[in-house]
Design an enzyme around this catalytic site. Structure first.
Site, PDB file in Angstrom:
ATOM      1  N   TYR A  17      14.724   1.163  -0.927  1.00 63.04           N
ATOM      2  CA  TYR A  17      14.071   2.429  -1.208  1.00 63.04           C
ATOM      3  C   TYR A  17      15.178   3.476  -1.257  1.00 63.04           C
ATOM      4  CZ  TYR A  17       9.312   0.721  -0.271  1.00 63.04           C
ATOM      5  OH  TYR A  17       8.113   0.068  -0.321  1.00 63.04           O
ATOM      6  N   ASP A  56       8.621   1.610  -8.185  1.00 63.72           N
ATOM      7  CA  ASP A  56       7.204   1.912  -8.426  1.00 63.72           C
ATOM      8  C   ASP A  56       6.577   2.719  -7.295  1.00 63.72           C
ATOM      9  OD1 ASP A  56       7.160   0.002  -6.452  1.00 63.72           O
ATOM     10  OD2 ASP A  56       5.822  -1.394  -7.499  1.00 63.72           O
ATOM     11  N   HIS A  59       3.615  -3.824  -6.495  1.00 62.30           N
ATOM     12  CA  HIS A  59       3.768  -3.490  -5.080  1.00 62.30           C
ATOM     13  C   HIS A  59       2.639  -4.117  -4.245  1.00 62.30           C
ATOM     14  CE1 HIS A  59       6.480  -0.587  -2.897  1.00 62.30           C
ATOM     15  NE2 HIS A  59       5.664  -0.902  -1.916  1.00 62.30           N
TER      16      HIS A  59
END
Length: 498
Positions: free
Chosen positions: A237, A265, A357
């Site tokens: 991230y 995403d 995800h």
């Protein structure tokens, strides 16, 4: 440095002066209260006390030492002054312990659905809500599973399948399975050893683990648990502070990580209502978040508490920068269209993961395997396929080796499995993960023989019928095992039933 008496710590128990104890060390977190992603109230609950038990499940061990200035590290607690508190076992916890004792033996676990059923029964409510939740109406998480059942096999016969081999390479790295462990956060919510269960099992069986940015265990703790030659990837991230990201990525490469998977995403978290409703269950625990911060939603459960650092400004213009800071192959995780797949290829990246995800972001987004055919068709316009310089992976909804083979036949290099492996260690620790690997091996052997593929390379589009993949309403038989573990969404409840 002299030891600090517990009585002294107890005197600093409010917002004006807040000290806490973590792993027998005392920290002054007063100035950190407004910055804490989970809000200040959860810290103030432990002001002047030992916060270790609340800290451990959602923080790497080194989080506080890394992010809190050294002058706020006050010293060690005097163990002789600490009053041992006898923790009261609640009725809920007592029932959970009884269920743990009554679990089926591992010999009785015959498929990956079994792990999920056991985990659902034994996990604390907040942990189950965080792990199992998906966004909005949870259409996509269910579609992820259903999509594979709209793909049918076209088996070939009379081939010598006395020996079948399902090993493969992923980004040039050998793997004993055409499956890698996809990143899932907060492993210690479900088991005291957290992600280390995956690391140890993967090292023993030659499976590649993707280390999550939001692991409960520290990055170095996970790396230190590996065996020589063990292959690991890193899920990233991207932090708003690019220097933090650069330091993290370069440290990972230095420690031997072989691939960088950038999550693309999640510029904003999806609304995961099962997790969000945990806010209303009681006043305790990590799910009561963001209470005293202005401009921040207060109803997004555990997920919000751990992810406020993620940068929503991430864009294609950042790709050259990433390529400049690392020599690791870079993969974009969360691609959903041929257009973006071609852009990733044209930017010189090593691959993409077709992923939504786990259904936790944009609800009613299509499944990765449904997008696979269009993406592969688009990539064929750039040259011969398969392309050794660009790999396509798929994750989401995979519960059977037959799912794995369908995705590979349609053009995937390998697949990622997240929740299924997570549930296996929540239920049985490292032994559960190893059993999950064995289930995959047994199913791969059977299915490869039955469809007439002796190696992963022999899987081809002609071995499957995916003509119905785009039909989202049809007569596909229901997956009773999946449906038996799926927990439907609930509506808001009256406080007192009349």
């Amino acid at each position: 440095m002299s030891l600090i008496p517990a009585q002294t710590v107890a005197e600093h128990s409010n917002a004006s002066s807040c000290w806490i104890i973590v792993h027998s060390k005392v920290y002054d977190v007063t100035e950190f209260l407004p910055e804490h992603p989970g809000g200040s109230k959860i810290i103030l609950k432990y002001a002047g006390k030992d916060a270790t038990e609340a800290y451990d499940p959602i923080h790497p061990p080194d989080a506080i030492t890394t992010h809190l200035p050294k002058e706020k590290h006050l010293g060690a607690i005097d163990p002789n002054t600490v009053i041992k508190v006898v923790k009261e076992v609640t009725a809920e916890e007592k029932k959970r312990q009884e269920l743990m004792a009554a679990r089926p033996s591992l010999d009785e676990i015959v498929n990956l659905h079994d792990f999920e059923a056991v985990a659902k029964a034994i996990l604390p409510a907040k942990a189950w809500a965080y792990y199992s939740s998906a966004s909005d109406d949870e259409i996509t998480i269910r579609e992820n599973r259903a999509a594979y059942q709209r793909i049918w096999f076209r088996p070939r016969i009379l081939r010598d399948v006395s020996v079948v081999n399902w090993s493969t390479t992923i980004l040039g790295q050998r793997s004993s399975l055409p499956v890698y462990i996809s990143a899932t956060a907060l492993g210690k919510l479900g088991h005291p050893d957290g992600e280390l269960n995956l690391t140890r099992a993967a090292g023993k069986h030659g499976v590649i683990q993707m280390i999550p940015t939001l692991a409960s265990c520290s990055f170095d703790e996970i790396i230190d648990a590996t065996v020589p030659g063990q292959v690991q990837f890193l899920q990233l991230y991207v932090n708003r502070d690019r220097e933090i990201t650069k330091k993290y990525v370069q440290h990972a490469e230095k420690r031997g990580v072989k691939g960088l998977f950038i999550t693309v995403d999640a510029p904003q978290l999806g609304r995961r209502e099962k997790d969000m409703r945990m806010k209303f269950v009681d006043e305790s625990g990590v799910a009561k978040v963001q209470e005293n911060q202005s401009g921040v939603k207060k109803d997004e459960g555990v997920a919000r508490a751990i992810s406020s650092f993620i940068d929503p400004s991430l864009s294609w213009k950042d790709i050259p920068w990433f390529k400049s800071i690392t020599n690791m192959p870079i993969v974009l995780k969360g691609v959903a269209t041929p257009e973006d797949a071609l852009m990733a290829y044209d930017y010189g990246l090593a691959g993409i993961v077709l992923s939504n995800h786990g259904g936790r972001q944009l609800d009613t987004a299509r499944s990765g395997v449904e997008n696979l055919m269009e993406v592969v068709a688009a990539l064929k316009t750039r040259g011969p396929w398969p392309n050794p310089k660009f790999e396509v992976f798929v994750d989401g909804g995979i519960r059977r080796a037959s799912d794995v083979l369908k995705a590979i036949a349609l053009g995937a290099s390998a697949v990622g499995v997240g929740r299924a492996f997570m549930y296996s260690f929540c239920a049985y620790g490292q032994d559960g993960v190893e059993k999950a690997f064995q289930i995959f091996r047994d199913e791969l052997e059977m299915n490869m023989r039955l469809i007439g593929a002796r190696t992963i390379d022999e899987l081809a589009p002609e071995m499957v019928d995916a003509s119905g993949i785009h039909s989202h309403v049809g007569l596909t038989p229901q997956d009773n095992l999946y449906n038996s573990t799926y927990q439907p969404l609930a509506l808001a409840q009256f406080r007192n039933k009349l």
